[in-house]
Design an enzyme around this catalytic site. Structure first.
Site, PDB file in Angstrom:
ATOM      1  CG  ASN A 192      -1.142  -3.810  -5.051  1.00  0.00           C
ATOM      2  OD1 ASN A 192      -0.674  -3.145  -6.014  1.00  0.00           O
ATOM      3  ND2 ASN A 192      -1.838  -3.190  -4.272  1.00  0.00           N
ATOM      4  N   GLY A 223      -2.624   2.371  -6.644  1.00  0.00           N
ATOM      5  CA  GLY A 223      -3.634   2.554  -7.612  1.00  0.00           C
ATOM      6  C   GLY A 223      -3.556   3.877  -8.653  1.00  0.00           C
ATOM      7  CB  CYS A 246      -5.770   3.086  -3.932  1.00  0.00           C
ATOM      8  SG  CYS A 246      -4.728   1.611  -4.250  1.00  0.00           S
ATOM      9  CD  GLU A 281      -7.187   0.149  -1.116  1.00  0.00           C
ATOM     10  OE1 GLU A 281      -6.082  -0.243  -0.626  1.00  0.00           O
ATOM     11  OE2 GLU A 281      -7.571   1.235  -1.280  1.00  0.00           O
ATOM     12  NE  ARG A 282      -6.008  -7.865  -3.983  1.00  0.00           N
ATOM     13  CZ  ARG A 282      -4.811  -8.194  -4.127  1.00  0.00           C
ATOM     14  NH1 ARG A 282      -4.747  -9.244  -5.023  1.00  0.00           N
ATOM     15  NH2 ARG A 282      -3.670  -7.800  -3.767  1.00  0.00           N
ATOM     16  CB  CYS A 321      -0.800  -0.073   1.332  1.00  0.00           C
ATOM     17  SG  CYS A 321      -1.962   1.542   1.204  1.00  0.00           S
ATOM     18  CG  HIS A 352      -3.894  -1.347  -9.117  1.00  0.00           C
ATOM     19  ND1 HIS A 352      -4.638  -0.797  -8.270  1.00  0.00           N
ATOM     20  CD2 HIS A 352      -2.664  -1.811  -8.620  1.00  0.00           C
ATOM     21  CE1 HIS A 352      -3.602  -0.952  -7.180  1.00  0.00           C
ATOM     22  NE2 HIS A 352      -2.594  -1.446  -7.113  1.00  0.00           N
TER      23      HIS A 352
END
Length: 281
Positions: free
Chosen positions: A164, A227, A224, A215-216, A78, A166
């Protein structure tokens, strides 16, 4: 809930708020369950999840971050939380470094702290988010050529892995689209074996990029960091923007630079301490 009290700090980066615990001082035995309970905005502290500040597992890093979404699932990275950790470590006297190596599940990130004139307060943090990937078969099966169907609507987008996953889709109705309706479906599309973060973006008249996030594991969030990076990369790849972008999210603005020198993405933005408290485990 036991009688054991754990000290926490509530922080946010551009409105992306998490509960931070220094595990050098306090053990959290079941962080998955704790994240669910503590993140509840009515019955708990309230937040997008739980972040643990830990000792690193390698000499190449100064500290380690573990992050748990509001649904209890563990996330890989994050960007907003990493900036908050930089501020926490420096302002709480845990380090005097202005360049910190932070171990995450998606690699070691470098945090560059920007201080006020007195050198006491971290005003913003730049994070080296490393190199983006547009292919990751573990995260993106690409069964439909970049097209997702959700609730009868067609979304064309770009997959970007920032550690992660996106999926970034550009729209013309960013302020009116029901991102909860579509994001919940798109997160679990068959293209994404590990589920996916969904960014809904629109190029504004001044060249900035307005981005809203599903957001997952957490649903709608104010911002994010990964993101924002993915959105900037997708905009550059599709010719909508240069390799420098201003990403305006619901909770604030992030500056993203995708450098040609090393192909790394650099994210700069604020981090804020909201309050401290204690909670039973």
């Amino acid at each position: 809930m036991s009688d054991k009290k754990i000290h926490f700090t509530k922080m946010h980066g551009a409105g992306n708020d998490y509960i931070y615990v220094n595990t050098l001082l306090y053990d959290v035995n079941d962080p998955n369950s704790a994240s669910v309970r503590w993140s509840d905005r009515h019955k708990g502290i309230g937040g997008d999840g739980l972040v643990l500040i830990c000792r690193p597992t390698t000499d190449a890093a100064d500290y380690r971050m573990r992050i748990f979404n509001a649904d209890g699932s563990e996330a890989m990275m994050c960007g907003n939380a990493s900036r908050c950790i930089g501020k926490y470590l420096y302002e709480r006297g845990l380090t005097d470094k202005t360049e910190i190596k932070l171990e995450t599940l998606s690699g070691i990130k470098t945090l560059m702290l920007h201080l006020d004139n007195e050198g006491k307060t971290v005003e913003s943090v730049t994070v080296d988010m490393l190199e983006p990937l547009t292919e990751n078969h573990r995260q993106y099966a690409d069964l439909s050529g970049g097209i997702l169907l959700a609730e009868g609507r067609r979304f064309e987008g770009t997959f970007v892995c920032m550690g992660n996953p996106h999926f970034v889709t550009f729209l013309n109705d960013i302020d009116t689209i029901d991102i909860a309706r579509y994001g919940a479906v798109m997160e679990r599309d068959s293209n994404f074996p590990e589920r996916c973060n969904i960014e809904f973006a629109q190029i504004l008249s001044d060249g900035a990029i307005r981005t809203r996030v599903w957001e997952r594991g957490s649903g709608i969030t104010m911002a994010c960091g990964t993101g924002a990076c993915a959105t900037a990369v997708a905009a550059a790849l599709t010719g909508r923007a240069s390799r420098r972008s201003e990403i305006r999210m619901d909770g604030g603005t992030l500056q993203i630079e995708w450098r040609t020198t090393d192909n790394h993405v650099y994210m700069t933005g604020p981090a804020e301490i909201v309050f401290d408290g204690e909670i039973g485990e």
